[in-house]
Design a protein around this motif. Sequence first.
Motif, short mmCIF file in Angstrom:
data_model
loop_
_atom_site.label_atom_id
_atom_site.label_comp_id
_atom_site.label_asym_id
_atom_site.label_seq_id
_atom_site.Cartn_x
_atom_site.Cartn_y
_atom_site.Cartn_z
N VAL A 2 0.84 -1.20 0.00
CA VAL A 2 0.00 0.00 0.00
C VAL A 2 0.87 1.25 0.00
O VAL A 2 0.64 2.19 -0.78
CB VAL A 2 -0.95 -0.01 1.21
N GLY A 197 -7.62 -0.72 5.55
CA GLY A 197 -7.55 -1.13 4.15
C GLY A 197 -8.84 -0.86 3.41
O GLY A 197 -8.82 -0.42 2.25
N LEU A 200 -9.04 2.90 2.60
CA LEU A 200 -8.18 3.24 1.46
C LEU A 200 -8.74 2.69 0.15
O LEU A 200 -8.66 3.33 -0.89
CB LEU A 200 -6.77 2.71 1.69
N MET A 201 -9.29 1.50 0.22
CA MET A 201 -9.90 0.89 -0.95
C MET A 201 -11.05 1.74 -1.47
O MET A 201 -11.19 1.99 -2.67
CB MET A 201 -10.38 -0.52 -0.58
N VAL A 237 -3.80 2.96 -5.76
CA VAL A 237 -4.06 2.93 -4.33
C VAL A 237 -5.16 1.91 -4.02
O VAL A 237 -5.06 1.12 -3.08
CB VAL A 237 -4.43 4.32 -3.81
N HIS A 238 -6.20 1.93 -4.82
CA HIS A 238 -7.31 0.99 -4.61
C HIS A 238 -6.85 -0.45 -4.75
O HIS A 238 -7.21 -1.32 -3.93
CB HIS A 238 -8.42 1.28 -5.63
N ALA A 241 -4.70 -1.46 -1.81
CA ALA A 241 -5.53 -1.53 -0.60
C ALA A 241 -6.39 -2.78 -0.60
O ALA A 241 -6.63 -3.38 0.46
CB ALA A 241 -6.40 -0.29 -0.49
N SER A 242 -6.87 -3.21 -1.77
CA SER A 242 -7.66 -4.44 -1.82
C SER A 242 -6.82 -5.64 -1.42
O SER A 242 -7.31 -6.57 -0.76
CB SER A 242 -8.23 -4.64 -3.24
#
Length: 317
Positions: A2, A197, A200-201, A237-238, A241-242
């Motif tokens: 991340v 997380g 952020l996702m 970022v997504h 984060a996933s």
Amino acid sequence: FVCGAIVVACGFIGIGLAMQDWGGQAGAHATDGIQDKSWGTYLTSYVLAAIGFALGQASPGRGVLLQVAQVSFLMEGASWALDGIQHQFCWEEGPPEHILWAASTAFFVAATFAKACAALLFLQESGIGLIGDVPGQGRLPLTAKVFGAVGAFFAILIPAVGLGNFTAGAWLELIVVKVVVLCAAIGFGVAGGAYAGSALMFAGLGCSVVIQQARPSPWLRSPYFNDQALSHCMWMVHLAASFAVLQQLHRHAWEAGELAREEEEREAREARELEEERAAADGKGCISLLGCSGTSNAHSPKHGSPSSAHSPHSPTR
């Protein structure tokens, strides 16, 4: 992952800011869309492909869960690789462009359903099952079958609609994939305790969708780094984060499994101790009975003893 994705995304955003024509002298036409040939778009697509392939190799889990998580990231990496090829080499209107776009979209849709399925499977493994059975090592759970069937249906439907009407296909992808399925995956992350997380996702997803729909200026008209490339930066970022969400859910599932095993071992130990106590008590009872029987025999009068001969109630001759 991340932190690295955020650093890479910020680096590309900085490059994009430097490439913008803030004086308003850029072309009057938008440079984004399926025929986007700007280097910012295909370069960020390749970076997303590299991130997806790397996350696929480092996917958490075991057995079926590991396979579903790996498939989700590897398919998304393939989707972004095809997207980069299409924007770099086949951006002109024609069959190659359509084929690459349809294949990229199909991989992306299937990858999204697999990602949501992996999140739900990890949630079920930790004891928070919503539908279907708990995943096992050698069998495919009902959850994976349902997500696989629905994902395959939309992976065929959305590209088919988009080839006939690109706008309709884009809206269908936005509603089904990015709003419904990915928000469900984020909800699974929250239910499993992966709050950071999941946040952020959601932030990466929301920023990417807002940029795509708002199409801010002067990014929209940039021939180098347009709004589509900026949206890709938010997707980095997504995507990372996933992975963090799945990793956190896997950790919670492992901890739940360890607690369950410790509880089973404790119950088994207590059962053994109880059996041993019962066996010891039964053994002491038998010894006590034998001791009491021997004592009573030792003190009982015998025939011909002096006490019986001199008893005052005994008959005299």
